[in-house]
Design a protein around this motif. Structure first.
Motif, PDB file in Angstrom:
ATOM      1  N   LYS A 160      39.622 -39.231   9.021  1.00 12.37           N
ATOM      2  CA  LYS A 160      38.768 -39.803   8.009  1.00 12.37           C
ATOM      3  C   LYS A 160      39.820 -40.221   6.773  1.00 12.37           C
ATOM      4  O   LYS A 160      39.466 -40.798   6.081  1.00 12.37           O
ATOM      5  N   ALA A 161      40.675 -38.855   6.355  1.00 22.11           N
ATOM      6  CA  ALA A 161      41.191 -39.088   5.181  1.00 22.11           C
ATOM      7  C   ALA A 161      42.649 -38.536   5.305  1.00 22.11           C
ATOM      8  O   ALA A 161      42.996 -37.700   6.148  1.00 22.11           O
ATOM      9  N   VAL A 162      43.596 -39.423   4.812  1.00 24.23           N
ATOM     10  CA  VAL A 162      45.042 -39.074   4.903  1.00 24.23           C
ATOM     11  C   VAL A 162      45.617 -38.898   3.466  1.00 24.23           C
ATOM     12  O   VAL A 162      45.381 -39.556   2.566  1.00 24.23           O
ATOM     13  N   LYS A 163      46.651 -37.908   3.590  1.00 24.50           N
ATOM     14  CA  LYS A 163      47.447 -37.865   2.285  1.00 24.50           C
ATOM     15  C   LYS A 163      48.734 -37.507   2.539  1.00 24.50           C
ATOM     16  O   LYS A 163      48.847 -36.121   3.225  1.00 24.50           O
ATOM     17  N   LEU A 164      50.066 -38.326   2.371  1.00 26.58           N
ATOM     18  CA  LEU A 164      51.283 -38.103   2.670  1.00 26.58           C
ATOM     19  C   LEU A 164      51.814 -37.182   1.546  1.00 26.58           C
ATOM     20  O   LEU A 164      51.644 -37.763   0.452  1.00 26.58           O
ATOM     21  N   LYS A 201      45.434 -45.149   8.242  1.00 30.05           N
ATOM     22  CA  LYS A 201      44.079 -45.111   7.886  1.00 30.05           C
ATOM     23  C   LYS A 201      43.570 -46.459   8.795  1.00 30.05           C
ATOM     24  O   LYS A 201      42.387 -46.270   9.515  1.00 30.05           O
ATOM     25  N   GLU A 202      44.400 -47.651   8.793  1.00 27.79           N
ATOM     26  CA  GLU A 202      43.880 -48.904   9.552  1.00 27.79           C
ATOM     27  C   GLU A 202      43.582 -48.553  10.936  1.00 27.79           C
ATOM     28  O   GLU A 202      43.031 -48.786  11.768  1.00 27.79           O
ATOM     29  N   LEU A 203      45.102 -47.747  11.542  1.00 27.00           N
ATOM     30  CA  LEU A 203      45.190 -47.355  13.199  1.00 27.00           C
ATOM     31  C   LEU A 203      43.894 -46.295  13.321  1.00 27.00           C
ATOM     32  O   LEU A 203      43.478 -46.280  14.536  1.00 27.00           O
ATOM     33  N   ALA A 204      43.759 -45.469  12.287  1.00 27.67           N
ATOM     34  CA  ALA A 204      42.444 -44.426  13.005  1.00 27.67           C
ATOM     35  C   ALA A 204      41.226 -45.169  13.088  1.00 27.67           C
ATOM     36  O   ALA A 204      40.371 -44.762  13.967  1.00 27.67           O
ATOM     37  N   GLY A 205      41.055 -46.196  12.279  1.00 25.50           N
ATOM     38  CA  GLY A 205      39.810 -46.919  12.514  1.00 25.50           C
ATOM     39  C   GLY A 205      39.429 -47.647  13.925  1.00 25.50           C
ATOM     40  O   GLY A 205      38.595 -48.034  14.099  1.00 25.50           O
ATOM     41  N   THR A 206      40.555 -47.500  14.398  1.00 28.89           N
ATOM     42  CA  THR A 206      40.684 -48.262  15.709  1.00 28.89           C
ATOM     43  C   THR A 206      39.828 -47.437  16.979  1.00 28.89           C
ATOM     44  O   THR A 206      39.396 -47.786  17.929  1.00 28.89           O
ATOM     45  N   LYS A 207      39.795 -46.042  16.475  1.00 30.87           N
ATOM     46  CA  LYS A 207      39.405 -45.204  17.499  1.00 30.87           C
ATOM     47  C   LYS A 207      39.888 -44.951  18.772  1.00 30.87           C
ATOM     48  O   LYS A 207      39.300 -44.689  19.739  1.00 30.87           O
ATOM     49  N   SER A 208      41.183 -45.315  18.873  1.00 36.93           N
ATOM     50  CA  SER A 208      42.000 -45.242  20.041  1.00 36.93           C
ATOM     51  C   SER A 208      42.153 -43.852  20.600  1.00 36.93           C
ATOM     52  O   SER A 208      42.331 -42.702  20.006  1.00 36.93           O
ATOM     53  N   GLU A 209      41.948 -43.624  21.923  1.00 36.36           N
ATOM     54  CA  GLU A 209      42.095 -42.388  22.554  1.00 36.36           C
ATOM     55  C   GLU A 209      43.318 -42.082  22.803  1.00 36.36           C
ATOM     56  O   GLU A 209      44.330 -42.678  22.962  1.00 36.36           O
ATOM     57  N   TYR A 210      43.545 -40.505  22.729  1.00 32.52           N
ATOM     58  CA  TYR A 210      44.757 -39.870  23.125  1.00 32.52           C
ATOM     59  C   TYR A 210      44.641 -39.771  24.392  1.00 32.52           C
ATOM     60  O   TYR A 210      43.930 -38.896  24.860  1.00 32.52           O
ATOM     61  N   VAL A 211      45.676 -40.235  25.158  1.00 30.27           N
ATOM     62  CA  VAL A 211      45.760 -40.323  26.584  1.00 30.27           C
ATOM     63  C   VAL A 211      47.049 -39.526  27.247  1.00 30.27           C
ATOM     64  O   VAL A 211      48.102 -39.933  26.827  1.00 30.27           O
TER      65      VAL A 211
END
Length: 654
Positions: A193-197, A126-136
């Protein structure tokens, strides 16, 4: 300028190098915010990938199967990034999207992950998702790819690269994480936005038991928390409906390591359930002109060499059985069709004998890897409701339509009202996987397409999903939880008749090859029962329940009256038994409810005096006292009502 054709047929012009994301933005800003990927000329691409030639374009969102798959594959990369941050030096295998969610196979060396660790990984995702990093996406040479993963000391990626051609290798990077991947991916991590392992399991590298066992982490993600919460509730309900749990509670089946993994042992209740299903289909088959046959559980290896199955599936079959006679080799039967070809061949046939329909509930054996075994849905020994129809080319479509009727009759009789027919055709780009002439393939593929259309089936077409010997129609059934299962199948085959040199004498006195149709409405008894149990949560329809009624005497002194009630019910063909344990009636009721027996009949002093029974319905409580005769009449009416909606099978005209 290039021309882009949209799904509605509209054609728009753009400068070469435009991306699907740019095109979406030109249509609507709201649409652009939803686009996860795009289908360009039938291939799924990143929404940011440049399009340089004329193309057909379909924008993919969360509402599309391919959009979800891209979302979940991107989530697997996000999980891998989180794992590298938490567990430095972790080695990565593969991380694909699956039907619901994704997984990643990892090697932690001497470390291990427990269920408690999953929350920590979720939070990091969730923390990493919040950075909105592009998939390049980046094209790399094979040498550079090898250099990168050699420096990273990731032997699994190096092994994957070894099987790739130079010029076809791509990397994807998001944030500080880079992976070997052909893609596609969503625009950036912010969509997640939502994660469940959900689970941790073991998996052999590349599915080979000789390789190292890796840790497989399963997960699911959603674009909002509400949908994830709904999914979690659905999964909790699925756990309650797990056929392995129900099988134990209802005393239907068990497994024994001493007998062997993947080999089910059917208990009395399960055997009765199987027999009821088998009798139900056998009756329908006899009414439509099928002839019952029985074949051995083993066959000569040469039989499967002739059929082509040994070449294609020999490695997935149980190894040949040697006999005291030198040079003899037998196999546990992996399929019934070669045996049925030999039955057809046992006597001369003319066109007047066709269609010739052979049916068998035949048990077959296939070697599934131990890590893939799962209850009754993946086993090593299973019984197919198999039939093979031999007909003239002119009869194929009509026979195919009759089989469709039979499959739908089975589904509707057992409460499966939502289904899609998947037309499984050849992979046109790799025809080496298939046997037989192009002409025969085209004829059989067209027969399936036309029959499905004439029956008004809701269909999807999948290329590359055909059997090696012919195209097929697979029925994808939706259960009560909205999950899809592949059950019934119908296949057209011009090739086995050729391999076995099957013939019939036509009306012009020439010898011709029959066409063969393979069909199995249940698919297999094991898998069908597993899906049925989960669909109805173990609450089987009254006509099918192994035990329909349990009689509960209030105390031991009413056991004899209870036995007389059972005798009366059995004389009316109602399956009943007694709970004559020295337990309180409340305990007997609770235990019977757990067994999901449709009806309980409580008997005591008043019932014995009045020659009645007090009726309790499973899940519905007390229904009052009635005479035994009235109760039996009501049960017969229930069966009639449950059977009323069934489609009547067509009587064979022959």
């Amino acid at each position: 300028m290039i021309q882009i054709t949209l799904p509605d047929g509209a054609v728009r012009e753009y400068e070469a190098g435009v991306s699907a994301g740019d095109i979406a933005k030109s249509i609507s800003e709201g649409l652009a915010r939803k686009v996860l990927a795009a289908e360009v000329n039938g291939e799924v691409w990143d929404a940011s990938r440049p399009i340089n030639t004329n193309a057909t374009l379909k924008l993919l969102t969360w509402d599309n199967k391919e959009g979800k798959s891209t979302f979940w594959h991107s989530s697997a990369h996000l999980m891998a990034e989180a794992l590298e941050a938490i567990y430095p030096g972790v080695k990565l295998g593969i991380g694909p999207a699956i039907e619901t969610g994704f997984y990643y196979d990892i090697d932690l060396g001497d470390r291990s992950i427990t269920e408690e660790d999953l929350k920590k990984i979720e939070n990091k995702m969730k923390e990493l998702a919040g950075t909105k990093s592009e998939y390049v996406r980046k094209d790399v040479s094979k040498a550079d790819a090898v250099s990168y993963f050699t420096e990273k000391q990731d032997q699994y990626k190096l092994e994957l690269i070894d099987g790739l051609n130079d010029g076809s290798i791509t990397f994807y990077t998001q944030g500080g994480f880079t992976d070997l991947c052909r893609g596609p991916h969503i625009p950036n991590t912010g969509f997640i936005k939502a994660v469940k392992l959900t689970n941790i399991a073991g998996a052999y590298w590349r599915g080979n038991e000789k390789n190292k066992m890796l840790t497989r982490i399963y997960g699911v993600t959603y674009p909002n928390q509400k949908e994830l919460d709904e999914y979690i509730l659905l999964m909790e309900e699925a756990k309650k409906r797990d056929h392995r749990k129900l099988g134990k509670e209802l005393e239907l089946f068990t497994f024994s390591e001493k007998v062997g993994s993947g080999l089910a042992l059917w208990l009395p209740n399960g055997a009765m359930l199987r027999e009821r299903l088998q009798q139900f289909l056998q009756k329908a088959q006899l009414e439509t002109g099928y002839l019952p046959v029985i074949t051995p559980h083993i066959g000569s290896k040469q039989l499967y060499v002739t059929s082509g199955h040994w070449e294609k599936y020999g490695k997935d079959s149980f190894h040949p059985i040697t006999t005291p006679q030198e040079g003899e080799e037998f196999m546990l039967k992996p399929m019934n069709c070669p045996h049925h070809c030999e039955i057809y061949k046992s006597s001369p046939k003319s066109y007047k004998d066709l269609p010739y329909r052979l049916a068998e509930f035949g048990t077959v054996y296939r070697y599934e890897q131990s890590g893939e075994l799962h209850g009754l849905t993946r086993v090593r020994g299973f019984t197919q409701d198999d039939a093979h129809l031999f007909c003239t080319p002119e009869q194929v479509k009509d026979e195919f339509k009759k089989v469709i009727d039979l499959v739908l009759f089975v589904f509707e009789s057992l409460g499966f009202t939502e289904y899609t027919a998947q037309i499984s055709l050849r992979d046109l780009e790799d025809r080496s996987k298939y046997i037989g002439s192009d002409e025969n393939w085209e004829t059989s593929e067209n027969a399936i397409i036309e029959a499905a259309a004439e029956k008004g089936l809701k269909t999807v077409t999948e290329y590359g999903e055909a059997a090696f010997y012919g195209p097929k129609l697979d029925f994808m059934v939706k259960d009560a939880l909205g999950r899809k299962w592949q059950l019934g199948t119908i296949q057209v085959d011009y090739n086995l008749p050729e391999r076995f040199e099957l013939e019939y004498v036509d009306s012009d006195n020439t010898r011709k090859r029959p066409v063969m149709i393979h069909r199995a409405p249940f698919g297999s008894m094991e898998r069908f029962i597993a899906v049925l149990l989960e669909h109805c949560a173990g609450n089987l329809p009254f006509w099918l329940a192994p035990l329909q009624v349990k009689v509960l005497p209030i105390s031991d002194k009413y056991n004899e009256y209870a036995k007389s009630v059972i005798a009366a019910l059995r004389s009316e063909d109602i399956r009943a038994t007694i709970d004559d344990r020295s337990e309180k009636i409340g305990r007997k009721i609770r235990d019977t409810e757990m067994m999901k027996v449709p009806y309980m009949l409580i008997v005591g002093e008043k019932e014995q005096e009045n020659q009645t029974v007090s009726v309790r319905k499973h899940g519905d409580g007390d229904k009052g006292a009635v005479s035994i005769a009235d109760f039996a009449t009501e049960m017969r009416n229930i069966v009639k009502e449950q059977m009323k909606g069934k489609r009547k099978t067509e009587t064979n005209a022959n």
